[in-house]
Scaffold this motif. Structure first.
Motif, PDB file in Angstrom:
ATOM      1  N   ARG A  83       0.845  -1.215   0.000  1.00 58.69           N
ATOM      2  CA  ARG A  83       0.000   0.000   0.000  1.00 58.69           C
ATOM      3  C   ARG A  83       0.862   1.239   0.000  1.00 58.69           C
ATOM      4  NH1 ARG A  83      -4.288   0.475   4.581  1.00 58.69           N
ATOM      5  NH2 ARG A  83      -4.622   2.466   3.556  1.00 58.69           N
ATOM      6  N   ILE A  84       0.499   2.199  -0.839  1.00 56.55           N
ATOM      7  CA  ILE A  84       1.201   3.489  -0.778  1.00 56.55           C
ATOM      8  C   ILE A  84       0.182   4.633  -0.819  1.00 56.55           C
ATOM      9  CG2 ILE A  84       3.309   2.559  -1.839  1.00 56.55           C
ATOM     10  CD1 ILE A  84       2.726   4.147  -4.307  1.00 56.55           C
ATOM     11  N   ALA A  93       1.236  13.974 -10.603  1.00 57.02           N
ATOM     12  CA  ALA A  93       0.914  13.088  -9.479  1.00 57.02           C
ATOM     13  C   ALA A  93       0.016  11.956  -9.979  1.00 57.02           C
ATOM     14  CB  ALA A  93       0.221  13.873  -8.374  1.00 57.02           C
ATOM     15  N   THR A  94      -0.910  12.285 -10.894  1.00 54.97           N
ATOM     16  CA  THR A  94      -1.824  11.273 -11.433  1.00 54.97           C
ATOM     17  C   THR A  94      -1.062  10.242 -12.270  1.00 54.97           C
ATOM     18  OG1 THR A  94      -3.560  12.952 -11.466  1.00 54.97           O
ATOM     19  CG2 THR A  94      -3.963  10.964 -12.771  1.00 54.97           C
ATOM     20  N   LEU A  95      -0.108  10.725 -13.083  1.00 60.08           N
ATOM     21  CA  LEU A  95       0.673   9.788 -13.890  1.00 60.08           C
ATOM     22  C   LEU A  95       1.496   8.849 -13.011  1.00 60.08           C
ATOM     23  CD1 LEU A  95       2.042  11.982 -16.857  1.00 60.08           C
ATOM     24  CD2 LEU A  95       0.092  10.423 -16.844  1.00 60.08           C
ATOM     25  N   TRP A  96       2.033   9.389 -11.903  1.00 57.61           N
ATOM     26  CA  TRP A  96       2.832   8.544 -11.001  1.00 57.61           C
ATOM     27  C   TRP A  96       1.920   7.508 -10.332  1.00 57.61           C
ATOM     28  CZ3 TRP A  96       6.317  10.481  -6.338  1.00 57.61           C
ATOM     29  CH2 TRP A  96       7.348   9.557  -6.132  1.00 57.61           C
ATOM     30  N   ARG A  97       0.710   7.940  -9.968  1.00 60.33           N
ATOM     31  CA  ARG A  97      -0.274   7.007  -9.406  1.00 60.33           C
ATOM     32  C   ARG A  97      -0.551   5.889 -10.415  1.00 60.33           C
ATOM     33  NH1 ARG A  97      -6.179   6.784  -9.272  1.00 60.33           N
ATOM     34  NH2 ARG A  97      -5.928   7.619 -11.365  1.00 60.33           N
ATOM     35  N   ASN A  98      -0.813   6.271 -11.685  1.00 60.42           N
ATOM     36  CA  ASN A  98      -1.122   5.260 -12.703  1.00 60.42           C
ATOM     37  C   ASN A  98       0.018   4.262 -12.858  1.00 60.42           C
ATOM     38  OD1 ASN A  98      -3.433   6.728 -13.058  1.00 60.42           O
ATOM     39  ND2 ASN A  98      -2.855   7.634 -15.023  1.00 60.42           N
ATOM     40  N   LEU A  99       1.229   4.790 -12.831  1.00 61.79           N
ATOM     41  CA  LEU A  99       2.414   3.934 -12.958  1.00 61.79           C
ATOM     42  C   LEU A  99       2.453   2.927 -11.795  1.00 61.79           C
ATOM     43  CD1 LEU A  99       5.895   5.560 -13.706  1.00 61.79           C
ATOM     44  CD2 LEU A  99       5.677   3.435 -12.481  1.00 61.79           C
ATOM     45  N   ALA A 100       2.201   3.428 -10.579  1.00 62.31           N
ATOM     46  CA  ALA A 100       2.228   2.567  -9.392  1.00 62.31           C
ATOM     47  C   ALA A 100       1.166   1.477  -9.489  1.00 62.31           C
ATOM     48  CB  ALA A 100       2.007   3.417  -8.136  1.00 62.31           C
ATOM     49  N   VAL A 101      -0.033   1.843  -9.979  1.00 62.19           N
ATOM     50  CA  VAL A 101      -1.112   0.859 -10.110  1.00 62.19           C
ATOM     51  C   VAL A 101      -0.699  -0.208 -11.125  1.00 62.19           C
ATOM     52  CG1 VAL A 101      -3.498   0.553 -10.932  1.00 62.19           C
ATOM     53  CG2 VAL A 101      -2.942   2.464  -9.391  1.00 62.19           C
ATOM     54  N   GLU A 102      -0.118   0.222 -12.241  1.00 67.68           N
ATOM     55  CA  GLU A 102       0.312  -0.747 -13.257  1.00 67.68           C
ATOM     56  C   GLU A 102       1.382  -1.694 -12.735  1.00 67.68           C
ATOM     57  OE1 GLU A 102       1.278   1.554 -16.759  1.00 67.68           O
ATOM     58  OE2 GLU A 102      -0.836   2.121 -16.949  1.00 67.68           O
ATOM     59  N   LEU A 103       2.171  -1.228 -11.782  1.00 65.34           N
ATOM     60  CA  LEU A 103       3.210  -2.092 -11.211  1.00 65.34           C
ATOM     61  C   LEU A 103       2.637  -3.086 -10.203  1.00 65.34           C
ATOM     62  CD1 LEU A 103       6.071   0.519 -10.572  1.00 65.34           C
ATOM     63  CD2 LEU A 103       6.015  -1.249 -12.331  1.00 65.34           C
ATOM     64  N   VAL A 107      -2.806   1.689  -4.364  1.00 63.55           N
ATOM     65  CA  VAL A 107      -2.591   3.116  -4.129  1.00 63.55           C
ATOM     66  C   VAL A 107      -3.807   3.758  -3.474  1.00 63.55           C
ATOM     67  CG1 VAL A 107      -1.982   5.332  -5.154  1.00 63.55           C
ATOM     68  CG2 VAL A 107      -1.107   3.227  -6.167  1.00 63.55           C
ATOM     69  N   ASP A 108      -3.565   4.402  -2.345  1.00 60.24           N
ATOM     70  CA  ASP A 108      -4.589   5.237  -1.717  1.00 60.24           C
ATOM     71  C   ASP A 108      -4.328   6.647  -2.271  1.00 60.24           C
ATOM     72  OD1 ASP A 108      -6.428   6.361  -0.107  1.00 60.24           O
ATOM     73  OD2 ASP A 108      -5.610   5.595   1.782  1.00 60.24           O
ATOM     74  N   PHE A 109      -5.176   7.086  -3.221  1.00 58.41           N
ATOM     75  CA  PHE A 109      -4.920   8.348  -3.927  1.00 58.41           C
ATOM     76  C   PHE A 109      -5.835   9.420  -3.358  1.00 58.41           C
ATOM     77  CE2 PHE A 109      -4.832  10.599  -8.295  1.00 58.41           C
ATOM     78  CZ  PHE A 109      -3.551  11.087  -8.093  1.00 58.41           C
ATOM     79  N   LEU A 110      -5.277  10.301  -2.536  1.00 51.69           N
ATOM     80  CA  LEU A 110      -6.087  11.335  -1.888  1.00 51.69           C
ATOM     81  C   LEU A 110      -6.500  12.378  -2.921  1.00 51.69           C
ATOM     82  CD1 LEU A 110      -3.889  11.812   1.328  1.00 51.69           C
ATOM     83  CD2 LEU A 110      -5.873  10.336   1.023  1.00 51.69           C
ATOM     84  N   GLY A 124      -0.881  13.071   7.794  1.00 57.23           N
ATOM     85  CA  GLY A 124      -0.704  12.685   9.202  1.00 57.23           C
ATOM     86  C   GLY A 124      -1.888  11.872   9.702  1.00 57.23           C
ATOM     87  N   LYS A 125      -3.116  12.298   9.330  1.00 54.58           N
ATOM     88  CA  LYS A 125      -4.328  11.608   9.790  1.00 54.58           C
ATOM     89  C   LYS A 125      -4.366  10.173   9.233  1.00 54.58           C
ATOM     90  CE  LYS A 125      -9.319  12.520   9.806  1.00 54.58           C
ATOM     91  NZ  LYS A 125      -9.800  11.579   8.785  1.00 54.58           N
ATOM     92  N   LYS A 126      -4.099  10.049   7.954  1.00 53.00           N
ATOM     93  CA  LYS A 126      -4.117   8.733   7.301  1.00 53.00           C
ATOM     94  C   LYS A 126      -3.108   7.785   7.957  1.00 53.00           C
ATOM     95  CE  LYS A 126      -7.006   8.571   3.838  1.00 53.00           C
ATOM     96  NZ  LYS A 126      -7.930   7.447   3.634  1.00 53.00           N
ATOM     97  N   LEU A 127      -1.940   8.320   8.274  1.00 52.32           N
ATOM     98  CA  LEU A 127      -0.897   7.466   8.842  1.00 52.32           C
ATOM     99  C   LEU A 127      -1.222   7.095  10.293  1.00 52.32           C
ATOM    100  CD1 LEU A 127       2.364   9.062   7.378  1.00 52.32           C
ATOM    101  CD2 LEU A 127       1.128   7.063   6.563  1.00 52.32           C
ATOM    102  N   THR A 128      -1.828   8.042  11.023  1.00 49.11           N
ATOM    103  CA  THR A 128      -2.206   7.745  12.413  1.00 49.11           C
ATOM    104  C   THR A 128      -3.270   6.645  12.433  1.00 49.11           C
ATOM    105  OG1 THR A 128      -1.763  10.054  12.894  1.00 49.11           O
ATOM    106  CG2 THR A 128      -2.940   8.826  14.581  1.00 49.11           C
TER     107      THR A 128
END
Ligand code: PLP
Length: 395
Positions: A83-84, A93-103, A107-110, A124-128
């Motif tokens: 999970r990232i 940022a969207t292209l990097w997200r797409n790349l991560a999904v393809e790999l 992806v938790d895409f805020l 911070g909230k998501k990580l807590t």
């Protein structure tokens, strides 16, 4: 195309104008990449790159575009299904997200409105909330080139630390490196991604990863498939100044010259120059009565300014008028903001008079294209440039 005299104004936010000194360095004869001369030269370049990233960690150089280095950051540190956390700051940022999904990453895409940078409190909230530490990495874009919003990376670092979370922090510095202050070590970034064709003033062709010790440790158990991108064989060769493949020798010549230029000016002065030219640009935009896409003044980018078109007018039509009449390229709107914005690149090898020419081209273009606007933006910018030359900060 009809011949146009004079130099083309390349005012897109990368590739940027390549200075003559770098062009001359690029044109030197290629040497044997397994020779002692090469080793000495490449060690100098690799050391210099560390200073540009403000790190003592190694920097890896790939013969690739920036996207290759974005992929390298992920495949070296993560495993299938990891999970990232990423943030929708804009197109890149969207292209990097797409790349991560393809790999094969989860992806938790805020979501974002493409007018702001990263909100560190949400990270911070998501990580807590992630008590079991399932999130393996937070991956963000420092300067979103599609919108002209710069995120405060040090605040993201603080949010991760406050949550006591072990996630890696990865940052795309593609359009901030060597233009906007980026401090790899001080901000505790694990992988920074850069490339050659923006603040480094080179042609496209080099992708960069600055890699922390924590990221190298993570790479030992990372199971995403990789071969060419694998860090360790490159780092092993780099120790002696060599590469496990044929390196892009001439781009490295150019890079050595670019680093020399940046250091002759002084990195802090480079950042201040970008800040000042960006502020002059924004004053022009406001005087024209046009709106800056980035909605938060704290996040205004010093590399580029994205300008919103008045309702009913197409940004690419304006860009066409400016290209035809003044031989100047401005950045197009990307993704969700296609047609709605044009982008003025003010990064790299760039100075007051180049900005004056750029803004003059935009102002004349707005008039020729019949866009409703107020004249006087160039005069505002010139006033500011003149005033700040007298050593004053603002008016
Ligand atoms: N990320 C950002 C912020 C960028 O500005 C760009 C290119 O402009 C990229 C990623 C993609 O880099 P490249 O086109 O070199 O692959």
């Amino acid at each position: 195309m009809a011949f146009t005299s004079g130099r083309h104004f390349l005012q897109i936010p990368g590739p940027t104008n390549t200075p003559d000194r770098v062009l001359r360095a690029l044109s030197r004869p290629t040497i044997d990449h397994r020779s002692p001369e090469f080793a000495q030269f490449s060690l100098e370049v690799l050391e210099g790159l560390k200073r540009i990233f403000q790190t003592s960690a190694p920097v890896i150089v790939y013969p690739s575009s920036g996207t290759g280095a974005l992929e390298a950051a992920l495949v070296n540190t993560l495993s299938p299904g990891d999970r990232i956390l990423m943030v929708e700051t804009g197109h890149f940022a969207t292209l990097w997200r797409n790349l991560a999904v393809e790999l094969g990453l989860e992806v938790d895409f805020l979501p974002g409105d493409w007018r702001h940078g990263v909100d560190a409190t949400i990270i911070g909230k998501k990580l807590t909330e992630d008590e079991k530490h399932a999130i393996r990495a937070v991956a963000v874009v420092h300067n979103e080139t599609s919108t002209g919003a710069t995120s405060r990376v040090h605040e993201i670092r603080k949010a991760i630390d406050r949550a006591g979370h072990p996630a890696l922090l990865m940052v795309d510095t593609i359009s901030s490196l060597a233009s906007i202050d980026y401090r790899h070590d001080e901000w505790g970034v694990d992988v920074a991604v850069g490339c050659s064709q923006k603040g480094l003033m080179l042609p496209p062709g080099l992708g960069l990863n600055a890699v922390s010790e924590k990221a190298r440790q993570a790479s030992k158990s990372a199971r995403l498939t990789k071969s060419y991108w694998a860090w360790e064989p490159i780092l092993a060769g780099n120790k002696a100044g060599f590469f496990p493949y044929t390196p892009p020798t001439n781009l490295l010549y150019g890079l050595r010259e670019a680093i020399r230029m940046l250091e002759e000016e002084g990195l802090q002065n480079v950042f201040a120059r970008h800040d000042r030219l960006a502020e002059a640009t924004r004053r022009a935009v406001r005087a024209w009565g046009l709106e800056i896409l980035c909605a938060d003044p704290e996040e205004f980018s010093s590399s580029l300014t994205a300008v919103l078109m008045p309702e009913g007018y197409d940004a690419d039509d304006l860009r066409g008028v400016i290209l035809t009449n003044f031989n100047m390229s401005l950045g197009t709107g990307l993704g969700k903001v296609k047609g709605k914005v044009f982008r003025i690149g003010h990064l790299g090898d760039f100075n007051d008079l180049m900005l004056a020419g750029t803004l003059s081209g935009v102002e004349m273009g707005l008039a020729l294209a019949g866009i409703p606007f107020s004249k006087g933006g160039v005069a505002e910018a010139l006033d500011y440039l003149e005033f700040t030359r007298k050593g004053k900060v603002s008016r």
